[in-house]
Design a protein around this motif. Sequence first.
Motif, mmCIF file in Angstrom:
data_model
loop_
_atom_site.group_PDB
_atom_site.id
_atom_site.type_symbol
_atom_site.label_atom_id
_atom_site.label_comp_id
_atom_site.label_asym_id
_atom_site.label_seq_id
_atom_site.Cartn_x
_atom_site.Cartn_y
_atom_site.Cartn_z
ATOM 1 N N ALA A 1 0.830 -1.207 0.000
ATOM 2 C CA ALA A 1 0.000 0.000 0.000
ATOM 3 C C ALA A 1 0.862 1.253 0.000
ATOM 4 C CB ALA A 1 -0.940 -0.001 1.202
ATOM 5 N N SER A 2 1.999 1.217 0.673
ATOM 6 C CA SER A 2 2.864 2.403 0.706
ATOM 7 C C SER A 2 3.472 2.669 -0.671
ATOM 8 C CB SER A 2 3.953 2.266 1.769
ATOM 9 O OG SER A 2 4.836 1.210 1.458
ATOM 10 N N SER A 3 3.785 1.621 -1.417
ATOM 11 C CA SER A 3 4.300 1.809 -2.775
ATOM 12 C C SER A 3 3.242 2.414 -3.686
ATOM 13 C CB SER A 3 4.782 0.483 -3.360
ATOM 14 O OG SER A 3 5.934 0.049 -2.687
ATOM 15 N N LEU A 4 1.993 2.012 -3.515
ATOM 16 C CA LEU A 4 0.911 2.596 -4.303
ATOM 17 C C LEU A 4 0.721 4.066 -3.955
ATOM 18 C CD1 LEU A 4 -1.718 -0.298 -4.308
ATOM 19 C CD2 LEU A 4 -0.289 0.474 -6.217
ATOM 20 N N ALA A 5 0.832 4.387 -2.670
ATOM 21 C CA ALA A 5 0.716 5.787 -2.246
ATOM 22 C C ALA A 5 1.855 6.616 -2.830
ATOM 23 C CB ALA A 5 0.706 5.881 -0.723
ATOM 24 N N GLN A 6 3.061 6.062 -2.853
ATOM 25 C CA GLN A 6 4.203 6.752 -3.450
ATOM 26 C C GLN A 6 3.994 6.960 -4.945
ATOM 27 O OE1 GLN A 6 7.599 4.350 -2.483
ATOM 28 N NE2 GLN A 6 7.683 5.060 -0.354
ATOM 29 N N ALA A 7 3.443 5.968 -5.613
ATOM 30 C CA ALA A 7 3.176 6.081 -7.054
ATOM 31 C C ALA A 7 2.146 7.171 -7.321
ATOM 32 C CB ALA A 7 2.693 4.748 -7.610
ATOM 33 N N LYS A 8 1.109 7.225 -6.502
ATOM 34 C CA LYS A 8 0.071 8.248 -6.680
ATOM 35 C C LYS A 8 0.673 9.644 -6.497
ATOM 36 C CE LYS A 8 -4.721 9.112 -5.605
ATOM 37 N NZ LYS A 8 -5.923 8.631 -4.961
ATOM 38 N N ALA A 9 1.526 9.807 -5.485
ATOM 39 C CA ALA A 9 2.190 11.090 -5.252
ATOM 40 C C ALA A 9 3.133 11.427 -6.410
ATOM 41 C CB ALA A 9 2.957 11.049 -3.932
ATOM 42 N N TYR A 10 3.798 10.418 -6.945
ATOM 43 C CA TYR A 10 4.694 10.603 -8.089
ATOM 44 C C TYR A 10 3.934 11.159 -9.288
ATOM 45 C CZ TYR A 10 7.215 9.259 -12.323
ATOM 46 O OH TYR A 10 7.801 9.266 -13.564
ATOM 47 N N PHE A 11 2.790 10.573 -9.595
ATOM 48 C CA PHE A 11 2.016 11.031 -10.741
ATOM 49 C C PHE A 11 1.499 12.445 -10.527
ATOM 50 C CE2 PHE A 11 1.459 6.369 -11.493
ATOM 51 C CZ PHE A 11 2.201 6.334 -12.655
#
Length: 72
Positions: A23-33
């Motif tokens: 879940a933390s990797s998905l949150a990081q990806a969302k912030a990246y985009f």
Amino acid sequence: MGRGIAQVAATAGMQVILYDASASSLAQAKAYFASTFAKLVEKNKMTESEAKTFEAAISYAGSLADFASADL
């Protein structure tokens, strides 16, 4: 699907599902985009409306079951 591939697909008009078990990797990806599209808007490479459309084209999955409705 990697972030870069997801970004290219989304900006090409495709609906994208980005998968990661973390879940933390998905949150990081969302912030990246969000950050990447904001930078592109600042550089006048895309409009704010386009950035929002591209961000909305990317959904996030933490389970392979989330791919049940995917069309390949």
